[in-house]
Write a protein that holds these residues in place. Structure first.
Motif, PDB file in Angstrom:
ATOM      1  N   TYR A   1       0.907  -1.319   0.171  1.00 36.68           N
ATOM      2  CA  TYR A   1       0.046   0.186   0.159  1.00 36.68           C
ATOM      3  C   TYR A   1       0.754   1.226  -0.148  1.00 36.68           C
ATOM      4  CZ  TYR A   1      -4.682   2.062   0.257  1.00 36.68           C
ATOM      5  OH  TYR A   1      -5.847   2.506  -0.018  1.00 36.68           O
ATOM      6  N   GLY A   2       1.974   1.216   0.587  1.00 36.71           N
ATOM      7  CA  GLY A   2       2.954   2.371   0.452  1.00 36.71           C
ATOM      8  C   GLY A   2       2.489   3.376   1.514  1.00 36.71           C
ATOM      9  N   ALA A   3       3.310   4.689   1.214  1.00 39.85           N
ATOM     10  CA  ALA A   3       2.993   5.827   2.096  1.00 39.85           C
ATOM     11  C   ALA A   3       1.811   6.513   2.131  1.00 39.85           C
ATOM     12  CB  ALA A   3       4.154   6.706   1.560  1.00 39.85           C
ATOM     13  N   GLU A   4       0.933   5.925   1.373  1.00 44.13           N
ATOM     14  CA  GLU A   4      -0.277   6.578   1.243  1.00 44.13           C
ATOM     15  C   GLU A   4      -0.985   6.404   2.682  1.00 44.13           C
ATOM     16  OE1 GLU A   4      -4.058   7.093  -1.424  1.00 44.13           O
ATOM     17  OE2 GLU A   4      -2.333   6.523  -2.629  1.00 44.13           O
ATOM     18  N   MET A   5      -0.755   5.202   3.236  1.00 45.79           N
ATOM     19  CA  MET A   5      -1.387   4.615   4.475  1.00 45.79           C
ATOM     20  C   MET A   5      -0.806   5.051   5.731  1.00 45.79           C
ATOM     21  SD  MET A   5      -2.340   0.632   5.118  1.00 45.79           S
ATOM     22  CE  MET A   5      -1.018  -0.381   5.156  1.00 45.79           C
ATOM     23  N   MET A   6      -1.712   5.537   6.618  1.00 45.15           N
ATOM     24  CA  MET A   6      -1.345   6.140   7.578  1.00 45.15           C
ATOM     25  C   MET A   6      -1.119   4.845   8.512  1.00 45.15           C
ATOM     26  SD  MET A   6      -1.906   9.570   7.990  1.00 45.15           S
ATOM     27  CE  MET A   6      -2.835  10.903   7.181  1.00 45.15           C
TER      28      MET A   6
ATOM     29  N   PHE B   1      -8.796   7.483   5.825  1.00 47.10           N
ATOM     30  CA  PHE B   1      -7.617   8.090   5.933  1.00 47.10           C
ATOM     31  C   PHE B   1      -6.495   7.968   4.818  1.00 47.10           C
ATOM     32  CE2 PHE B   1      -9.496   8.430   9.920  1.00 47.10           C
ATOM     33  CZ  PHE B   1      -9.153   9.492  10.644  1.00 47.10           C
ATOM     34  N   ARG B   2      -6.160   8.884   3.830  1.00 55.78           N
ATOM     35  CA  ARG B   2      -5.096   8.612   3.049  1.00 55.78           C
ATOM     36  C   ARG B   2      -4.101   9.659   3.023  1.00 55.78           C
ATOM     37  NH1 ARG B   2      -9.130   6.033  -1.712  1.00 55.78           N
ATOM     38  NH2 ARG B   2     -10.245   4.584  -0.371  1.00 55.78           N
ATOM     39  N   ASP B   3      -2.995   9.227   3.140  1.00 61.87           N
ATOM     40  CA  ASP B   3      -2.031  10.306   3.129  1.00 61.87           C
ATOM     41  C   ASP B   3      -1.563  10.720   1.792  1.00 61.87           C
ATOM     42  OD1 ASP B   3      -0.355  12.156   4.175  1.00 61.87           O
ATOM     43  OD2 ASP B   3       0.870  10.734   5.175  1.00 61.87           O
TER      44      ASP B   3
ATOM     45  N   LEU C   1     -12.526  19.925  -0.175  1.00 59.22           N
ATOM     46  CA  LEU C   1     -13.163  18.308  -0.057  1.00 59.22           C
ATOM     47  C   LEU C   1     -12.809  17.419  -1.174  1.00 59.22           C
ATOM     48  CD1 LEU C   1     -16.267  18.799   1.697  1.00 59.22           C
ATOM     49  CD2 LEU C   1     -14.091  18.570   2.549  1.00 59.22           C
ATOM     50  N   MET C   2     -12.353  18.109  -2.324  1.00 57.70           N
ATOM     51  CA  MET C   2     -12.075  17.107  -3.772  1.00 57.70           C
ATOM     52  C   MET C   2     -10.870  16.220  -3.273  1.00 57.70           C
ATOM     53  SD  MET C   2     -13.872  18.804  -6.477  1.00 57.70           S
ATOM     54  CE  MET C   2     -12.718  19.434  -7.618  1.00 57.70           C
ATOM     55  N   ARG C   3      -9.981  16.405  -2.481  1.00 56.65           N
ATOM     56  CA  ARG C   3      -9.010  15.524  -2.465  1.00 56.65           C
ATOM     57  C   ARG C   3      -8.226  15.707  -0.903  1.00 56.65           C
ATOM     58  NH1 ARG C   3      -6.026  11.719  -4.992  1.00 56.65           N
ATOM     59  NH2 ARG C   3      -7.537  12.274  -6.834  1.00 56.65           N
ATOM     60  N   SER C   4      -9.020  15.027   0.072  1.00 57.45           N
ATOM     61  CA  SER C   4      -8.264  15.398   1.617  1.00 57.45           C
ATOM     62  C   SER C   4      -7.840  14.098   2.187  1.00 57.45           C
ATOM     63  CB  SER C   4      -9.693  16.183   2.324  1.00 57.45           C
ATOM     64  OG  SER C   4     -10.765  15.268   2.309  1.00 57.45           O
ATOM     65  N   ARG C   5      -7.088  14.389   3.108  1.00 59.95           N
ATOM     66  CA  ARG C   5      -6.303  13.092   3.832  1.00 59.95           C
ATOM     67  C   ARG C   5      -7.405  12.597   4.698  1.00 59.95           C
ATOM     68  NH1 ARG C   5      -0.685  14.856   5.647  1.00 59.95           N
ATOM     69  NH2 ARG C   5      -1.882  16.384   6.925  1.00 59.95           N
TER      70      ARG C   5
END
Length: 569
Positions: free
Chosen positions: A89-94, A139-141, A149-153
């Motif tokens: 999943y990589g760095a996008e996962m908190m 949650f997506r980092d 709100l279109m692309r939030s974490r």
RNA sequence: CGGGACGUAGCGCAGUUUGGUAGCGCACCUCGCUUGGGACGAGGGGGUCGCAGGUUCGAAUCCUGUCGUCCCGACCA
């Protein structure tokens, strides 16, 4: 609700760090505030809209056989290790650790969690199909959160997961969700298009994105001007473009000094760029070289390339060493004369080209009169190019158009990807153990809200579709210090409330202009104005936000008329 | 992560070039006046100039570092 009790701090000026109109208007209308990069507080008005969207989704999910549950946001790493995605999943996962050092993530999605839940509970085909969903913060980092709100974490998502006993059942569940999504976005008053999409890292065979059409959208879609084919840009299928017939000439090596772009080569050799073949060199995360060849004026579609590179998870631009290792030469790469075993992908259009130009794998040289069918060896032919406006529809041949949009929802079939990996099984009619056949379906609630504003606004502010407006009617007292006006407004307000209307009484002791400006900015669909004019003439004055139409209603039937007008908003 | 820009009162901004102890508009509080499209007058409150070092008699201003924010790109269920 009375405006004197409502916390709705409107701003006269646009905050400098808001770029897109939905973000600007949500801030100005006092619906939300930023807390940190990609994270937002919802204020009362904004939250009312969020809850209305959620309620519409809930009703349609329930109508389609879904059942609402709630799963933890915090998920143990073990589930993700079972599915194999902890590493991927990589760095996008908190990710976080508890006091004992155990690893968790803040859920970016819940396939693992729900699969684990269902495998422990469901044993028999008789319990299927099972459709479970939740409304929850995900949650997506993101590398670059943007556009409010279109692309939030951290964002609210409705996620539903379907469990079926076989593919046929899964396809039925998929169809149910597809139809339910269509109803949800229609009820929210949005102009949207379901488009065929790539499944990406989530896996599975089929997918559609529900794209709300808007110029500010981050998604590009292609759609046929004749039939109903529509697809995301990376998914759009393309048929090979036939080449002009020509006498096949013998292969020839030509000197082409300092020509590293296709434009240079084409003008140097005085051939149209459509006669050239360009190379894009990638390597996989394991360092394997992947060469993709498309016509000189075409763009490579990386997603399509990735699908051809078996087992690869991601592509990056190849290094010079990787290219030279197979006999390639940066700037002059061609499919002819490469080391055996090199993965060479050739776009289907290229394969039909006649007397074309391509790199000779030697600095300063290109081949002329290349005829791929005659000259290419050991290549994989596939659709590799990126769609562009005017390309032929793969089904009916009519030209396609491109448009931008916001991906508000996406539906996927998953098959047994997660159930097989996590040993989530049931017993079928013959007592045989089988993995569940799954699907997953998401809607971005906040993104849907933003998309609605992108599609419905003017110079004065938001124009809410009635179904998701924070209040559907506002009653404005022109002068709240005037007792007659105030009591008349209160009467109208309470009559409306009795009919179940969602109404706000603006009883603030502000000047009329201030209240009118706020109403327009916040975007209530219908405004009832109570002032001296209306009082003296004995009429109820109604204004439609979207059209600016004003109705003067008689005292004896105003309520029925207001309900009629509301129905059409 | 690469490129660019910006952090001064709740919001929008000036002041930084040339160092001298912070200002404007809106918003907010009080009083008056006003009330059909963001009125007016008078008075008032609010800022360790993102943070930390440094240079200097003196720093919003110069230097170094750091954090944050936005845009473009790459990336992305």
């Amino acid at each position: 609700m009375r405006a004197t009790n409502l916390y709705a701090p409107t701003l006269r000026e646009t905050p400098a760090d808001a770029e897109v109109v939905s973000h600007q208007l949500m801030l100005r209308a006092g619906m939300m505030r930023k807390s940190a990069n990609g994270m937002y507080n919802f204020l009362p008005l904004g939250w009312r809209t969020i809850r209305k969207i959620e309620q519409i989704i809930r009703e349609e999910m329930d109508a389609a056989g879904g059942q609402e549950v709630s799963m933890p946001i915090l998920q143990p790493a073990e589930y993700w290790e079972e599915s194999g995605r902890w590493a991927v999943y990589g760095a996008e996962m908190m990710r976080i650790k508890d006091r004992h050092g155990h690893e968790y993530c803040l859920g970016p999605t819940h396939e693992e969690m729900i699969t684990a839940l269902v495998r422990d509970e469901v044993r028999s085909y008789k319990q299927l199909p099972l459709l479970l969903y939740q409304m929850q913060d995900k949650f997506r980092d993101e590398r670059r959160p943007r556009f409010g709100l279109m692309r939030s974490r951290e964002f609210i998502m409705k996620d539903l997961y379907s469990f079926d006993k076989d593919e046929e059942g899964m396809n039925q569940s998929y169809k149910k969700m597809y139809d339910a999504y269509t109803k949800v976005f229609t009820r929210c008053g949005l102009t949207f298009r379901p488009v065929e999409a790539d499944n990406g890292a989530i896996g599975g065979a089929h997918s559609h994105e529900f794209t709300v059409l808007a110029e500010s959208g981050e998604s590009l879609i292609a759609y046929c001007t004749k039939c109903d084919y529509a697809a995301s840009d990376e998914k759009a299928e393309l048929l090979p473009i036939p080449s002009v017939e020509d006498e096949i000439k013998p292969l020839e090596k030509a000197e082409t000094p300092n020509t590293t772009t296709m434009e240079d080569v084409a003008s140097f050799l005085q051939v149209p760029i459509e006669k050239t073949i360009k190379a894009v060199a990638y390597e996989t995360e394991q360092g394997q070289l992947v060469l993709a060849f498309v016509r000189g004026d075409h763009e490579v579609n990386e997603v399509k390339v990735l699908h051809q590179a078996e087992g690869a998870l991601e592509l990056r631009m190849a290094s010079e060493e990787t290219i030279s290792a197979v006999g390639g030469c940066v700037g002059y790469i061609g499919p002819i004369g490469l080391k055996e075993g090199t993965l060479v992908l050739v776009d289907a259009t290229v394969m039909g080209m006649v007397n074309a130009v391509t790199g000779a794998n030697e600095a300063g040289y290109h081949f002329k009169n290349v005829n791929p069918r005659r000259d290419f060896r050991n290549v994989i032919v596939a659709d590799l190019r990126m769609v562009r406006e005017g390309d032929a529809c793969p089904y009916c041949g009519a030209p396609m158009k491109m448009t931008r949009g916001i991906e508000a929802g996406q539906v996927f079939t998953l098959g047994t990807k997660y159930s097989a990996a996590m040993h989530a099984t049931f017993l079928d009619e013959s007592g045989k153990e089988k993995p569940f056949v799954m699907g997953c379906y998401g809607i971005g609630v906040g993104r849907t809200m933003a998309a609605a504003i992108e599609q419905n606004n003017d110079a004065d502010g938001i124009i809410w579709p009635r179904a998701i407006a924070p209040f559907e009617v506002v009653v404005v007292v022109v002068n709240a210090k005037n007792e007659k006006q105030l009591s008349c407004a209160e009467e109208i307000y309470s009559e409306l409330r009795k009919t179940g209307a969602d109404v706000l009484l603006d009883d603030r002791k502000e000047r009329a202009g201030v209240k009118f400006k706020d109403c327009d900015l916040i975007g209530y669909p219908l405004r009832i104005t109570v002032g001296p004019k209306a009082l003296e003439e004995g009429i109820i004055e109604v204004k439609v936000r979207r059209t600016g139409e004003v109705f003067s209603l008689e005292k004896d039937n105003w309520l029925t008329r207001v309900q009629e007008i509301l129905k059409n908003l």
